[in-house]
Design an enzyme around this catalytic site. Structure first.
Site, PDB file in Angstrom:
ATOM      1  N   HIS A   1      -8.141  -7.160   3.251  1.00 34.12           N
ATOM      2  CA  HIS A   1      -7.485  -7.589   2.014  1.00 34.12           C
ATOM      3  C   HIS A   1      -6.223  -8.392   2.327  1.00 34.12           C
ATOM      4  O   HIS A   1      -5.110  -7.909   2.185  1.00 34.12           O
ATOM      5  CB  HIS A   1      -7.152  -6.350   1.174  1.00 34.12           C
ATOM      6  CG  HIS A   1      -6.588  -6.629  -0.175  1.00 34.12           C
ATOM      7  ND1 HIS A   1      -6.663  -7.864  -0.792  1.00 34.12           N
ATOM      8  CD2 HIS A   1      -5.907  -5.825  -1.034  1.00 34.12           C
ATOM      9  CE1 HIS A   1      -6.073  -7.802  -1.975  1.00 34.12           C
ATOM     10  NE2 HIS A   1      -5.603  -6.588  -2.144  1.00 34.12           N
ATOM     11  N   CYS A  49      -8.086  -5.029  -8.998  1.00 29.01           N
ATOM     12  CA  CYS A  49      -6.856  -4.432  -9.509  1.00 29.01           C
ATOM     13  C   CYS A  49      -5.676  -5.107  -8.829  1.00 29.01           C
ATOM     14  O   CYS A  49      -5.819  -5.736  -7.774  1.00 29.01           O
ATOM     15  CB  CYS A  49      -6.839  -2.923  -9.270  1.00 29.01           C
ATOM     16  SG  CYS A  49      -6.793  -2.432  -7.534  1.00 29.01           S
ATOM     17  N   CYS A  92      -2.447  -8.935  -5.659  1.00 28.61           N
ATOM     18  CA  CYS A  92      -3.828  -8.918  -5.169  1.00 28.61           C
ATOM     19  C   CYS A  92      -4.726  -9.926  -5.869  1.00 28.61           C
ATOM     20  O   CYS A  92      -5.776 -10.290  -5.339  1.00 28.61           O
ATOM     21  CB  CYS A  92      -4.426  -7.529  -5.332  1.00 28.61           C
ATOM     22  SG  CYS A  92      -3.427  -6.208  -4.633  1.00 28.61           S
TER      23      CYS A  92
END
EC number: 2.3.1.9
Length: 401
Positions: free
Chosen positions: A357, A387, A88
């Site tokens: 995302h 995160c 991520c």
């Protein structure tokens, strides 16, 4: 070390899984944003030393993705490139890698690129070269498999990131209603930004070819103007059959998406010589690791390190861009920070739950958004943090130029 500035952060619209951008590969999206970056900034491609690209779900259709995207976008063959994966945090890591090369004098001008087509994430097998087993070849879905294996053999995650999110729910005592309320706020802020035209400066329209002709995609698909608490409350928890107490749903989690984003990383002097306009300068950054089973709160130690290196505290920040992997994960971080979920500094224009995302692109998408938020809010300092599945987090402090 030399000072680093970020110029012309741009992004494509964010498409839904299987949505309007699904016919395009990550390479197609990456090339589109690189071409727009050059056109809008006036960047001389002959001055670019390298393209550092982030991608979470690559294939061998575009090996050393940054290099391939640069060549396809018309950069000269002297432009080098590579790809990286910090899940991520990949997009932001591409920016940080570029910054380190510029700071140390290894390069003068680097383009950081992040691209992801989760709609086209590969199905793969590792068995084919050893002959076909009696039961046939097992095809793994890269999207699901990556979430199961990211903690290695010592930190298994059979329930993927959702299982980690549910553990945070239990550890922090965060209710389903609180999660849904935060998710609704994210959608409301993103939709308001869309309607006001706040995203226009950072968006690059993308042309998608189709059987009935080309379609121009110029708007994020993921924000839902029709979202309500009642609608969110009707969604079933993803792990509901395994745990009656589970609360994480598709509605209070980030999306699986398609997008690309890019920016120019250089020094103030080189930017001036090339006629580029810096948006923000990099103040500090940090990476931190924690127990993969509680990865959602890793932004807390990463942020602490980044703020300490900048000599500031949370109260000094004007904008806090914390990627919304899950509402429960954001709320857990806010609990540790002592920040209210409705704090206007927090994701003023929404984030992962509402905008989406697209793993490799998210970090630069967030940077493009905050770079435009700062002048709009007459603000100076912004934090970007997220995160990372597997127990990591990145955090960076940027200052408006």
């Amino acid at each position: 070390m030399r000072e680093v500035v970020i110029c012309s952060p741009l992004r494509t619209p964010v498409g839904r899984l299987g949505g309007s951008l699904a016919p395009l590969s990550a390479r197609d999206l990456g090339v589109a944003v690189l071409e727009a970056l050059v056109a809008r900034s006036g960047l001389d491609v002959n001055a670019v030393d390298s393209v550092i690209a982030a991608q979470g779900y690559p294939s061998m259709e575009s090996p050393a993705f940054g290099r391939v995207a640069a060549l396809d976008a018309g950069f000269p063959s002297t432009t080098t490139g590579y790809q990286l994966d910090r899940r991520c945090g990949s997009g932001l890591q591409a920016v940080m890698n570029a910054a380190m090369e510029v700071q140390t004098g290894v390069a003068d001008v680097i383009v950081a690129l992040g691209a992801e087509s989760m709609s086209n994430a590969p199905l793969y097998t590792e068995q084919g070269r050893r002959g076909t087993p009696p039961a046939g070849l097992m095809l793994h879905d890269a999207l699901a498999r990556g979430r199961e294996t990211v903690g290695g053999v010592n930190y298994p995650s059979p329930d993927g990131n959702v299982g980690s999110a549910e553990l945070l729910r239990s550890e922090y005592g965060i209710s389903r209603e609180a999660q849904d309320r935060f998710a609704l706020q994210s959608h409301q802020r993103a939709v308001a930004a869309q309607e006001s035209g706040a995203f226009d400066a950072e968006l690059v329209p993308v042309t998608v070819p189709g059987r009935k002709g080309d379609v121009l995609v110029d708007r994020d698909e993921h924000p839902r103007a029709d979202s309500t608490l009642e609608a969110l409350a009707r969604l079933r928890p993803i792990l509901g059959k395994k745990d009656a107490a589970s609360t994480v749903t598709a509605g209070n989690s980030s999306g699986q998406n398609d997008a690309a984003a890019a920016c120019i990383v250089t020094t103030p002097a080189r930017a001036a010589s090339l006629g580029l306009t810096p948006s923000v300068r990099l103040v500090s950054w940090a990476v931190a690791g924690n127990d993969p089973r509680l990865f959602g709160v890793a932004p807390v130690p990463a942020t602490s390190l980044a703020l300490s290196r900048a000599g500031i505290g949370l109260d000094d920040l004007d904008v806090i861009e914390l990627n919304e992997a899950f509402a429960v994960q954001v709320l857990a971080c806010l609990a540790d920070w002592g920040i209210d979920a409705e704090d206007p500094r927090l994701n003023p224009r929404g984030s992962g739950i509402s905008i989406g995302h697209p793993i490799g692109a998210t970090g630069i998408r967030m940077l493009a958004t905050l770079a435009n938020e700062l002048p709009a809010l007459d603000a100076r300092l912004a934090l970007e943090t997220m995160c990372i599945g597997g127990g990591q987090a990145l955090a960076a402090v940027f200052e408006r130029v």
